[in-house]
Design a protein around this motif. Structure first.
Motif, PDB file in Angstrom:
ATOM      1  N   LYS A  33      -3.869   2.002 -11.653  1.00 46.00           N
ATOM      2  CA  LYS A  33      -3.439   0.672 -13.155  1.00 46.00           C
ATOM      3  C   LYS A  33      -3.365  -0.094 -12.947  1.00 46.00           C
ATOM      4  N   MET A  34      -3.111  -0.731 -11.215  1.00 41.71           N
ATOM      5  CA  MET A  34      -2.822  -2.527 -11.500  1.00 41.71           C
ATOM      6  C   MET A  34      -4.016  -2.937 -10.807  1.00 41.71           C
ATOM      7  N   GLY A  35      -5.157  -2.151 -10.599  1.00 37.92           N
ATOM      8  CA  GLY A  35      -6.674  -2.649 -10.339  1.00 37.92           C
ATOM      9  C   GLY A  35      -6.884  -2.645 -11.080  1.00 37.92           C
TER      10      GLY A  35
ATOM     11  N   GLU B  61       2.847  -4.610  -8.124  1.00 38.72           N
ATOM     12  CA  GLU B  61       3.101  -4.813  -6.951  1.00 38.72           C
ATOM     13  C   GLU B  61       4.441  -4.298  -6.025  1.00 38.72           C
ATOM     14  N   GLN B  62       5.793  -4.838  -6.663  1.00 37.33           N
ATOM     15  CA  GLN B  62       7.351  -4.975  -6.121  1.00 37.33           C
ATOM     16  C   GLN B  62       7.463  -3.235  -5.741  1.00 37.33           C
ATOM     17  N   GLN B  63       6.781  -2.668  -7.185  1.00 32.13           N
ATOM     18  CA  GLN B  63       7.276  -0.643  -7.640  1.00 32.13           C
ATOM     19  C   GLN B  63       6.317  -0.422  -6.115  1.00 32.13           C
ATOM     20  N   ILE B  64       5.308  -0.561  -6.053  1.00 29.77           N
ATOM     21  CA  ILE B  64       4.502   0.133  -4.896  1.00 29.77           C
ATOM     22  C   ILE B  64       5.214  -0.197  -3.892  1.00 29.77           C
ATOM     23  N   GLU B  65       5.095  -1.344  -3.615  1.00 28.21           N
ATOM     24  CA  GLU B  65       6.168  -1.881  -2.110  1.00 28.21           C
ATOM     25  C   GLU B  65       6.950  -0.893  -1.989  1.00 28.21           C
TER      26      GLU B  65
ATOM     27  N   GLN C 121       7.404  12.305   6.869  1.00 34.34           N
ATOM     28  CA  GLN C 121       6.759  12.181   8.296  1.00 34.34           C
ATOM     29  C   GLN C 121       5.503  12.057   7.859  1.00 34.34           C
ATOM     30  N   PRO C 122       4.530  11.221   7.362  1.00 34.56           N
ATOM     31  CA  PRO C 122       3.195  11.576   7.361  1.00 34.56           C
ATOM     32  C   PRO C 122       2.108  11.597   8.643  1.00 34.56           C
ATOM     33  N   LEU C 123       1.461  12.461   8.059  1.00 32.91           N
ATOM     34  CA  LEU C 123       0.379  12.485   8.950  1.00 32.91           C
ATOM     35  C   LEU C 123      -0.284  11.581   9.195  1.00 32.91           C
ATOM     36  N   ALA C 124      -0.890  11.535  10.519  1.00 29.28           N
ATOM     37  CA  ALA C 124      -2.180   9.632  10.430  1.00 29.28           C
ATOM     38  C   ALA C 124      -3.113   9.934   9.391  1.00 29.28           C
ATOM     39  N   THR C 125      -3.473  10.418   8.626  1.00 32.46           N
ATOM     40  CA  THR C 125      -4.579   9.825   7.862  1.00 32.46           C
ATOM     41  C   THR C 125      -3.544   9.499   6.605  1.00 32.46           C
ATOM     42  N   ASP C 126      -2.626   9.738   6.269  1.00 36.05           N
ATOM     43  CA  ASP C 126      -1.706   9.893   5.154  1.00 36.05           C
ATOM     44  C   ASP C 126      -0.608   7.997   5.670  1.00 36.05           C
ATOM     45  N   LEU C 127      -0.453   7.967   6.895  1.00 33.13           N
ATOM     46  CA  LEU C 127      -0.033   7.608   7.349  1.00 33.13           C
ATOM     47  C   LEU C 127      -0.282   5.578   7.019  1.00 33.13           C
ATOM     48  N   ARG C 128      -2.283   5.969   6.962  1.00 31.92           N
ATOM     49  CA  ARG C 128      -3.401   5.017   6.957  1.00 31.92           C
ATOM     50  C   ARG C 128      -3.194   4.730   5.883  1.00 31.92           C
ATOM     51  N   LYS C 129      -2.924   6.051   4.960  1.00 30.67           N
ATOM     52  CA  LYS C 129      -3.155   5.417   3.572  1.00 30.67           C
ATOM     53  C   LYS C 129      -2.165   4.678   3.303  1.00 30.67           C
ATOM     54  N   ILE C 130      -0.865   4.920   3.549  1.00 33.50           N
ATOM     55  CA  ILE C 130      -0.214   4.045   2.633  1.00 33.50           C
ATOM     56  C   ILE C 130       0.114   2.468   3.191  1.00 33.50           C
ATOM     57  N   THR C 131      -0.301   2.839   4.311  1.00 38.17           N
ATOM     58  CA  THR C 131      -0.069   1.293   5.419  1.00 38.17           C
ATOM     59  C   THR C 131      -1.059   0.354   4.868  1.00 38.17           C
ATOM     60  N   SER C 132      -1.722   0.938   4.421  1.00 39.33           N
ATOM     61  CA  SER C 132      -3.877   0.484   4.140  1.00 39.33           C
ATOM     62  C   SER C 132      -3.325  -0.144   2.095  1.00 39.33           C
ATOM     63  N   ILE C 133      -2.742   0.643   1.495  1.00 37.81           N
ATOM     64  CA  ILE C 133      -2.296   0.496   0.178  1.00 37.81           C
ATOM     65  C   ILE C 133      -1.181  -0.469   0.351  1.00 37.81           C
ATOM     66  N   MET C 134      -0.501  -0.632   0.972  1.00 39.96           N
ATOM     67  CA  MET C 134       0.819  -1.635   1.326  1.00 39.96           C
ATOM     68  C   MET C 134      -0.555  -3.266   1.146  1.00 39.96           C
ATOM     69  N   LYS C 135      -1.347  -3.289   2.367  1.00 35.04           N
ATOM     70  CA  LYS C 135      -1.675  -4.120   2.200  1.00 35.04           C
ATOM     71  C   LYS C 135      -2.992  -4.685   1.246  1.00 35.04           C
ATOM     72  N   ILE C 136      -3.523  -3.637   0.803  1.00 41.02           N
ATOM     73  CA  ILE C 136      -4.674  -3.733  -1.110  1.00 41.02           C
ATOM     74  C   ILE C 136      -3.765  -4.524  -1.643  1.00 41.02           C
ATOM     75  N   ILE C 137      -2.645  -4.177  -2.049  1.00 37.06           N
ATOM     76  CA  ILE C 137      -2.131  -4.251  -3.582  1.00 37.06           C
ATOM     77  C   ILE C 137      -1.731  -6.093  -2.895  1.00 37.06           C
ATOM     78  N   THR C 138      -1.098  -6.736  -2.140  1.00 40.05           N
ATOM     79  CA  THR C 138      -1.038  -8.127  -2.051  1.00 40.05           C
ATOM     80  C   THR C 138      -2.528  -8.779  -2.321  1.00 40.05           C
ATOM     81  N   ASP C 139      -3.309  -7.924  -1.593  1.00 41.22           N
ATOM     82  CA  ASP C 139      -4.849  -8.850  -2.185  1.00 41.22           C
ATOM     83  C   ASP C 139      -5.099  -8.273  -4.018  1.00 41.22           C
ATOM     84  N   ILE C 140      -5.138  -7.582  -4.152  1.00 41.14           N
ATOM     85  CA  ILE C 140      -4.878  -7.424  -5.748  1.00 41.14           C
ATOM     86  C   ILE C 140      -3.801  -7.866  -6.401  1.00 41.14           C
ATOM     87  N   GLU C 141      -2.610  -8.768  -5.978  1.00 40.96           N
ATOM     88  CA  GLU C 141      -1.663  -9.508  -6.430  1.00 40.96           C
ATOM     89  C   GLU C 141      -2.163 -11.170  -6.302  1.00 40.96           C
TER      90      GLU C 141
END
Length: 219
Positions: free
Chosen positions: A22-24, A60-64, A75-95
């Motif tokens: 939606k942000m995109g 951005e604030q809501q997603i963060e 307790q996210p698995l490694a792949t899920d953890l990768r996605k969540i932490t990457s999303i936090m970076k991605i939304i900063t760049d979108i903003e």
């Protein structure tokens, strides 16, 4: 993690993913409208883009917050953890891309109050290259398409080249026609923001590649 907890976690991830999409989508709208407003020096459209920036900031604030809650409660698995932490970076760049749409809109308003001058020759090419990068970046997130993400990263060089060409053209114009210095300065700021938008699109493409492959290729 139990089955029910895992199902709840997957639902949270899906909701998170949808909010990023939606942000995109809002960003794509602002990018397209900014391009139209710049082409016609449309003040009313520029003002709408500036006002819409608050919507992106709120998302951005809501997603963060949701990312932090998931990390704290699950307790996210490694792949899920990768996605969540990457999303936090991605939304900063979108903003930040949205911020730069608003920044360019401020210069559209400034240009509207000056005598009209010819836009730089390569401005249209730079805009089209940047626009494709932003759209392809959003699509690559939706589709988890690393080939599209890779194409975005490669396209950044073309935007940089247009930036250099336009800088030279504007420098020459300002020396030859001092009366258009104010307009030329506005266009210099516009292309700087366009170049930054392309840089942020590249950052997002790098994080998408990390989500999909686990390879961190930050430049």
């Amino acid at each position: 993690m139990g089955i029910k907890m895992r199902q709840s976690f997957i639902a949270q991830l899906e909701e998170l993913n949808n909010k990023v999409i939606k942000m995109g989508s809002i960003l794509e709208l602002s990018t397209n409208e900014m391009i139209d407003a710049l082409d016609t020096i449309d003040v009313e459209k520029a003002k709408k883009i500036i006002a819409r920036d608050d919507e992106i900031d709120l998302l951005e604030q809501q997603i963060e917050r949701e990312c932090i809650n998931i990390l704290a409660q699950q307790q996210p698995l490694a792949t899920d953890l990768r996605k969540i932490t990457s999303i936090m970076k991605i939304i900063t760049d979108i903003e930040r891309i949205a911020d730069q749409c608003a920044d360019i809109s401020e210069y559209i308003i400034k240009l509207s109050n000056m005598p009209k001058t010819k836009a730089p020759a390569d401005l249209g090419n730079m805009i089209e290259a940047m626009k494709k990068m932003v759209i392809d970046t959003i699509d690559s997130f939706v589709e988890a398409d690393i080939e599209k993400a890779s194409a975005v990263m490669e396209a950044d060089d073309a935007v940089d080249k247009y930036f250099d060409n336009i800088c030279k053209e504007l420098s020459d114009v300002m020396q030859k026609v001092p009366s258009v210095v104010p307009q030329s300065i506005c266009y210099l700021m516009v292309i700087k923001y366009l170049e930054r938008m392309a840089d942020h699109a590249t950052n997002i493409a790098e994080w998408i590649t990390f989500i999909v492959t686990g390879d961190l290729i930050l430049g």
